[in-house]
Design a protein around this motif. Structure first.
Motif, PDB file in Angstrom:
ATOM      1  N   ASN A 227       0.523  -1.214  -0.002  1.00  0.00           N
ATOM      2  CA  ASN A 227      -0.133  -0.105   0.478  1.00  0.00           C
ATOM      3  C   ASN A 227       0.996   1.429   0.077  1.00  0.00           C
ATOM      4  O   ASN A 227       1.865   1.169   1.009  1.00  0.00           O
ATOM      5  N   VAL A 228       0.727   2.303  -1.119  1.00  0.00           N
ATOM      6  CA  VAL A 228       1.643   2.726  -1.274  1.00  0.00           C
ATOM      7  C   VAL A 228       0.618   4.760  -1.088  1.00  0.00           C
ATOM      8  O   VAL A 228       0.027   4.897  -2.185  1.00  0.00           O
ATOM      9  N   LEU A 229       0.759   5.854  -0.142  1.00  0.00           N
ATOM     10  CA  LEU A 229       0.494   6.560   0.098  1.00  0.00           C
ATOM     11  C   LEU A 229       0.770   7.996  -0.880  1.00  0.00           C
ATOM     12  O   LEU A 229       2.175   7.861  -0.744  1.00  0.00           O
ATOM     13  N   ILE A 230       0.159   8.500  -2.095  1.00  0.00           N
ATOM     14  CA  ILE A 230       1.016   9.410  -2.545  1.00  0.00           C
ATOM     15  C   ILE A 230       0.601  10.183  -2.325  1.00  0.00           C
ATOM     16  O   ILE A 230      -0.524  11.201  -3.152  1.00  0.00           O
ATOM     17  N   TRP A 231       1.411  11.338  -2.314  1.00  0.00           N
ATOM     18  CA  TRP A 231       0.728  12.556  -1.827  1.00  0.00           C
ATOM     19  C   TRP A 231       1.199  13.654  -3.466  1.00  0.00           C
ATOM     20  O   TRP A 231       2.018  12.870  -4.226  1.00  0.00           O
ATOM     21  N   GLY A 232      -0.339  14.679  -3.421  1.00  0.00           N
ATOM     22  CA  GLY A 232      -0.439  14.581  -4.944  1.00  0.00           C
ATOM     23  C   GLY A 232       0.172  13.777  -6.160  1.00  0.00           C
ATOM     24  O   GLY A 232       0.541  13.924  -6.884  1.00  0.00           O
ATOM     25  N   ALA A 233      -0.994  12.704  -5.944  1.00  0.00           N
ATOM     26  CA  ALA A 233      -0.791  11.785  -6.934  1.00  0.00           C
ATOM     27  C   ALA A 233      -1.130  12.275  -9.232  1.00  0.00           C
ATOM     28  O   ALA A 233      -1.125  11.034  -9.612  1.00  0.00           O
ATOM     29  N   SER A 234      -1.852  13.811  -8.576  1.00  0.00           N
ATOM     30  CA  SER A 234      -1.961  13.796 -10.188  1.00  0.00           C
ATOM     31  C   SER A 234      -0.747  14.359 -10.227  1.00  0.00           C
ATOM     32  O   SER A 234      -0.993  14.995 -11.823  1.00  0.00           O
ATOM     33  N   GLY A 235       0.447  15.003 -10.049  1.00  0.00           N
ATOM     34  CA  GLY A 235       0.933  15.920 -10.080  1.00  0.00           C
ATOM     35  C   GLY A 235       2.023  15.706 -10.833  1.00  0.00           C
ATOM     36  O   GLY A 235       2.154  14.842 -11.060  1.00  0.00           O
TER      37      GLY A 235
END
Length: 457
Positions: A227-235
């Protein structure tokens, strides 16, 4: 420059044709000026305007040294380091150029009263310096932005550890937002043949950075099922991290700031999405105090999306605003890997949640040549796709940097340098046709495509 462009656009130009081209005495380049260093003093970061500090100048072609190449730049892109340079934060990049200029008589070329910026390019090799064997005039290339000297043993296991490691176009001069760029030939990689010039230029810095940060053993070493939390995932960075997670069998939990950005993540294939603005997360009560109750609410929301599991990896780059929450929500034994601090460099977190739960914080910065090569190889194979949303003309780079500074963009923002229009440079139409939808995803998301092309130029 016209003869150079004509040779690039001609379908029958040979390496001998490129080698015979006469180099111009000067070329157009996007610069900042040393005399402007103090122009934004006293202003908060958000009010510093790249449109006021970035210039389009005619500059002399630099001397070519051993192990170097001059590249005709068809397209480049804007990264956040271009924004930092344009607003002279966290320090003026002229300090980097002065320090580099003291290293040797050859590097002295970089210490100039103007700084040609840009850390991405797609283009064609014009000349190579002494000692270069792999690359030749006429080669279509992209460049990664790692500049190293490798005179110290420290860098020979991982070139990112070279004491003289620098980011080209940020900590060195003669960057890619120009008609010609000077690079070391160990920055060069083959241009993906199914992409246009502007599409090929867009991934370089961010794709390689995301690869090292998330996939490489020098970063988080992501594996199937994580499980990978990705901040700003569309940036710019997050969109590649999301793709790497999906391609590698992991489960991305995409954090975004609007429904439009959430929809982009869904179209990339992600299912677990948190719209932090819509759900009202405020991790800071005020300037000096964070709110652990919001960390817990955020962790609960993540578990709702993962079937009760905490995240194995946090892909961190916002920094101050989010770091306390990132440390809290990571599972026991998990990894927070950070490559930037766009919301502030001073990170505050509760260390009990780190040491007592055996978590790791890993610093990650760009990528070594091997990592950059592998990241580019995945682009060339159509496993990972550019996230270009719009392109600007070279003379409008200030506006492009402003859009990135204000987060008015999706994915990556491209700049046409020598390329007269978008969509040029595709060599393998059959491969492109298989990936057209993914290639155009970010353009489509902004509703900017007309007949398959964006029209921002």
């Amino acid at each position: 420059m016209n003869k150079i462009l004509d040779a690039i656009l001609a379908s029958d130009s040979t390496p001998e044709d490129f080698a015979a081209l006469e180099l111009p005495e000067s070329y157009r380049a996007v610069t900042v000026h040393k005399e402007d260093e103090g122009m934004f003093e006293g202003l908060p970061s958000g009010e510093k305007d790249p449109r006021k500090s970035l210039h389009l100048d005619e500059v002399p072609v630099p001397e070519l040294g051993p192990g170097e190449a001059l590249v005709a730049v068809m397209a480049s892109s804007v990264n956040y380091n271009s924004v930092w340079t344009s607003i002279f934060e966290p320090v003026s990049t002229f300090a980097f150029l002065e320090r580099y200029g003291r290293l040797s008589p050859l590097t002295e070329r970089h210490d100039l009263p103007y700084h040609i910026i840009g850390s991405d390019l797609a283009g064609v090799v014009l000349r190579t310096g002494p000692g270069v064997n792999k690359w030749h005039p006429g080669d279509e290339v992209v460049a990664h932005c790692l500049s190293v000297e490798l005179e110290s043993a420290d860098g020979h296991n991982d070139t990112m550890l070279d004491p003289e490691q620098r980011i080209w176009g940020f900590e060195t001069n003669f960057g890619g937002l120009a008609e010609i760029a000077l690079v070391k030939t160990n920055q060069l990689m083959p241009k993906p043949d199914h992409l246009s010039w502007e599409e090929a230029a867009a991934p370089g810095l961010v794709n390689s950075t995301a690869y090292r940060q998330l996939v490489s053993q020098n970063g988080a070493g992501m594996k199937q099922g994580d499980n990978v939390l990705i901040w700003g995932a569309s940036g710019g960075l997050g969109s590649y991290a999301t793709q790497f997670a999906l391609a590698g069998g992991a489960n991305p939990i995409c954090v975004v700031s609007s429904e439009d950005k959430a929809e982009i993540c869904r179209k990339m294939g992600a299912e677990a999405i948190i719209d932090r603005k819509a759900e009202g997360y405020r991790f800071w009560k005020d300037e000096h105090h964070q709110d652990p109750r919001e960390w817990k609410r955020f962790g609960k929301r993540i578990r709702e999306l993962t079937g009760g599991e905490d995240v194995d990896i946090v892909f961190e780059h916002p920094g101050r605003e989010t770091f306390g929450a990132s440390v809290y929500v990571t599972r026991k034994g998990g990894t927070i890997v950070t490559c930037a601090s766009t919301s502030g460099y001073e990170h505050t977190y509760d260390n009990r949640y780190l040491w007592m739960s055996l978590k790791r914080i890993v610093g990650s910065h760009f990528a070594n040549y091997r990592e950059a090569w592998e990241a580019n190889r995945l682009i060339a194979k159509g496993k990972i796709h550019p996230t270009l949303s719009r392109s600007y003309a070279l003379e409008d780079t200030g506006q492009a940097a402003y859009d990135v500074h204000k987060n008015l963009h999706q994915g990556k923002v491209g700049v046409l340098c020598l390329a007269p229009e978008e969509g040029m440079g595709v060599r393998d139409q059959e491969k492109r046709a298989r990936h057209e939808e993914a290639i155009n995803l970010f353009r489509d998301a902004e509703g900017e495509r007309t007949d398959g092309r964006s029209r921002n130029v």
